[in-house]
Design a protein around this motif. Sequence first.
Motif, short mmCIF file in Angstrom:
data_model
loop_
_atom_site.label_atom_id
_atom_site.label_comp_id
_atom_site.label_asym_id
_atom_site.label_seq_id
_atom_site.Cartn_x
_atom_site.Cartn_y
_atom_site.Cartn_z
N ALA A 65 1.38 -8.41 -1.59
CA ALA A 65 2.03 -9.05 -0.45
C ALA A 65 2.06 -10.57 -0.65
N TYR A 66 3.18 -11.17 -0.28
CA TYR A 66 3.35 -12.62 -0.38
C TYR A 66 3.85 -13.14 0.96
N LYS A 67 3.53 -14.41 1.25
CA LYS A 67 4.00 -15.05 2.48
C LYS A 67 5.03 -16.11 2.14
N GLY A 68 6.17 -16.02 2.80
CA GLY A 68 7.25 -16.99 2.65
C GLY A 68 7.94 -17.14 3.98
N ARG A 69 9.24 -17.37 3.99
CA ARG A 69 9.97 -17.43 5.26
C ARG A 69 9.90 -16.09 5.99
N ILE A 70 9.75 -15.02 5.21
CA ILE A 70 9.39 -13.69 5.72
C ILE A 70 8.36 -13.11 4.76
N PRO A 71 7.52 -12.19 5.20
CA PRO A 71 6.63 -11.54 4.24
C PRO A 71 7.46 -10.79 3.19
N PHE A 72 6.94 -10.75 1.98
CA PHE A 72 7.62 -10.09 0.87
C PHE A 72 6.62 -9.16 0.20
N TYR A 73 6.96 -7.89 0.13
CA TYR A 73 6.09 -6.87 -0.45
C TYR A 73 6.69 -6.38 -1.76
N HIS A 74 5.94 -6.60 -2.85
CA HIS A 74 6.41 -6.21 -4.18
C HIS A 74 5.63 -4.97 -4.62
N PHE A 75 6.34 -3.88 -4.78
CA PHE A 75 5.75 -2.61 -5.21
C PHE A 75 6.11 -2.35 -6.66
N ASP A 76 5.13 -1.94 -7.45
CA ASP A 76 5.39 -1.45 -8.80
C ASP A 76 4.75 -0.07 -8.88
N LEU A 77 5.56 0.96 -8.79
CA LEU A 77 5.06 2.33 -8.71
C LEU A 77 5.03 3.05 -10.05
N TYR A 78 5.16 2.29 -11.14
CA TYR A 78 5.25 2.89 -12.48
C TYR A 78 4.09 3.83 -12.78
N ARG A 79 2.88 3.45 -12.41
CA ARG A 79 1.70 4.23 -12.76
C ARG A 79 1.36 5.30 -11.71
N LEU A 80 2.17 5.40 -10.70
CA LEU A 80 1.94 6.38 -9.65
C LEU A 80 2.10 7.79 -10.21
N GLU A 81 1.26 8.69 -9.78
CA GLU A 81 1.31 10.06 -10.29
C GLU A 81 2.11 11.00 -9.39
N GLY A 82 2.70 10.49 -8.32
CA GLY A 82 3.52 11.32 -7.46
C GLY A 82 3.56 10.80 -6.04
N PRO A 83 4.42 11.39 -5.23
CA PRO A 83 4.59 10.94 -3.85
C PRO A 83 3.31 11.00 -3.02
N ASP A 84 2.47 11.99 -3.25
CA ASP A 84 1.23 12.10 -2.46
C ASP A 84 0.37 10.85 -2.61
#
Length: 137
Positions: A65-84
Amino acid sequence: MKYETCSAEETFSLGRALGEHLRAGDIVLLHGDLGVGKSVLTRGLARGCGIDEPMPSPTFTLMTAYKGRIPFYHFDLYRLEGPDEYFEAGLDEFIGGDGAAAIEWPEQAELAFDQCLEVTIARAPGGDDVREVTICP
């Protein structure tokens, strides 16, 4: 819309131009092969949202999470093993709320939204740094 960028700097600039228009609740899904420039474009999106702090590669972090004029959420799901794993981590709570979300590798969590911006980056003929960026609302 399709754009061609010829360097990482141009990909970053395209991201910044898009980021200047992002508002709270906006979602950007980023698709493309490994090393094609999704994180570069995302850093541009963040700069367009007024984020000035350094943004290291998020490869080992699911969300930053980053703070700017609006919050900005950067997701990197590459290593995720699935939706659960995505839902168990509570990452869905950061989507569509007070800030903008940029999600790399959304297919890892099988994410799809009715309202989002889909960005696909692909290598294009013409050189090692040439990219074709397709943006679909």
